[in-house]
Scaffold this active site. Structure first.
Site, PDB file in Angstrom:
ATOM      1  CE1 TYR A 148     -12.888 -24.220  20.774  1.00  0.00           C
ATOM      2  CE2 TYR A 148     -11.763 -22.259  19.974  1.00  0.00           C
ATOM      3  CZ  TYR A 148     -12.019 -23.621  19.884  1.00  0.00           C
ATOM      4  OH  TYR A 148     -11.417 -24.355  18.897  1.00  0.00           O
ATOM      5  CG  ASP A 243      -7.773 -18.653  26.263  1.00  0.00           C
ATOM      6  OD1 ASP A 243      -7.107 -17.886  25.536  1.00  0.00           O
ATOM      7  OD2 ASP A 243      -8.383 -19.648  25.818  1.00  0.00           O
ATOM      8  CE  LYS A 276      -8.958 -16.193  17.711  1.00  0.00           C
ATOM      9  NZ  LYS A 276      -9.552 -16.946  18.799  1.00  0.00           N
TER      10      LYS A 276
END
Ligand SMILES: *Cc1c(COP(=O)(O)O)cnc(C)c1O
Length: 435
Positions: A148, A243, A276
């Protein structure tokens, strides 16, 4: 209803929310659709704990899906946030703190020479993709099933039926034309990767990958797969984008790329995406890479990218204070040891209960599967025992342990999780395995 009205049950809070918000939530996985039942509405958090509107306490292994690596309400982080807020919530003009945060990230991730701050992982991944296309002048991209990268149109794609065909939109509202350049391959499948490069090499702008995939629970890219991926990108002039929104400053200070660089000499991605943990619980993310690639971005280059709240002073202060704490000597050793103890404890507890379970971890991130062997790709993750996961999830929740509400999500340990919290978790698990 005034904002002061205080629902006294999760059920009532959920009903109220569903009247004004689709599904009652502002991000779908919070709705508990995968596991069933009523989502817990959180009123407050401190250290390793969450409390819901009913006053029930939970040991939190979601940590806001990764950012809360210090636990909730760390005093140094709170002080930094409050101080920053007093100085102004947003300026729309540059601050010194933004350069300070960039320096703090670059100091830990040597493949990043320059970076740009944005407000979400979605935005960072989307911008990195545009940059890769702009820098290479090529249209096509490769991503992997089960990874994702946020919800930008071009990245919301599921696998097509064959390699010559490109993917299908995963979401309504994404025209097929918009994803016609997105190729979706099986994770850890070297043969597919080689075939895709053989077919499309000169057209490929980039390959985007979660190096340790946390959006299909916890699946590592194998060393042979990662080495071959790097070779193929280099040979064909495609950029390798890591990512690390989830893994950055979470599996190690240097991110997953430092884990691979330890095992593959000279290994480096071309671009990296963070989010995050670097925001410490505030909306903040970043993408970065070498100086020459980053120079393609506006205002220096032709690739446009911007943001009203990018580098927001409060979020930046929160991220900086968080990074300062996790860069202290010994922080990651302690966090890793605790996480390993949990992952191994779950596996041992399951074995004692005669339940097939395999677990994995790196740094402060862990995963577990009700299966005999560790899955290597998305189909294998989905073939693990979902019914048992759902029973286990609810049995743990009833015992005050809050795990991610879906079998395809990773878990997170924070520095606030004590030995007593771990013991209580494993004790609860011993009972929950019988559910
Ligand atoms: C969470 C996540 C994103 C998206 O970040 P948001 O801040 O939710 O937009 C992108 N990539 C990965 C690997 C993630 O885990």
């Amino acid at each position: 209803m005034s904002t002061e009205s205080r629902p006294t049950s999760n059920e009532a809070a959920f009903e109220r929310a569903q009247r004004v918000t689709p599904g009652g939530v502002n991000s779908p996985v919070r709705a508990f659709r995968a596991v069933g039942g009523t989502p817990r509405f959180i009123r407050r958090a401190e250290g390793a704990y969450l409390w819901d509107v009913e006053g029930q306490r939970y040991i939190d292994y979601i940590g806001s899906w990764g950012p809360m690596i210090l636990g909730h309400g760390h005093p140094a982080v709170l002080d930094a946030v409050i101080q920053a807020a007093r100085n102004g919530l947003s300026f729309g003009a540059p601050t010194e703190a933004e350069a300070e945060l960039a320096e703090a990230i670059i100091a830990q991730v040597p493949t990043v020479e320059q970076l740009r701050l944005v407000s979400s992982g979605t935005e960072a991944a989307m911008s990195a993709l545009r940059l890769a296309r702009g820098a290479t002048g090529r249209p096509k991209i490769i991503k992997f099933e089960g990874c994702y990268h946020g919800h930008a149109d071009a990245l919301l794609v599921k696998a097509g039926s064959g390699l010559a065909t490109f993917g299908h939109p995963t979401s309504a509202g994404v025209p097929a034309e918009v994803v016609q350049h997105t190729l979706v391959l099986e994770y850890n499948n070297v043969a597919q990767l080689e075939e895709a490069f053989a077919l499309h090499g000169p057209q490929l702008a980039c390959v985007m990958i979660e190096p340790i995939a946390g959006n299909m629970n916890f699946v590592r890219a194998s060393l042979p797969f990662m080495s071959r991926l790097r070779e193929l990108c280099t040979q064909h002039g495609a950029l390798l984008i890591f990512d690390e929104v989830m893994t950055g400053f979470r599996v190690a200070l240097g991110g997953a790329q430092s884990v691979y660089a330890r095992q593959i000499p000279g290994f480096r991605p071309d671009l990296s995406v963070f989010g995050k943990v670097i925001g410490g619980g505030m909306p903040l993310a970043a993408f970065g890479g070498t100086r020459d690639v980053m120079a393609q971005l506006a205002p220096l280059g032709p690739v446009y990218q911007a943001g009203t709240l990018s580098g927001n002073p409060v979020a930046t202060a929160c991220g900086l204070a968080t990074l300062r704490e996790i860069c202290r000597p010994g922080f990651f050793d302690a966090l890793s040891a605790r996480t390993r103890q949990l992952a191994e404890g779950l596996q041992a507890g399951a074995r004692a209960a005669g339940v097939p379970l395999v677990s994995e971890c790196e740094g402060g991130m862990f995963g577990f599967f009700f299966a005999d062997t560790l899955p290597q790709n998305y189909s294998a993750v989905m073939a693990s025992d979902k019914d048992r996961f759902n029973r286990f999830f609810h049995a743990m929740l009833e015992r005050g342990v809050y795990l991610a509400p879906a079998l395809y999500e990773a878990g997170f340990v924070s520095a606030a999780h004590s030995q007593a919290d771990l013991d209580a978790t494993l004790q609860a698990a011993a009972e929950a395995f019988k559910a």
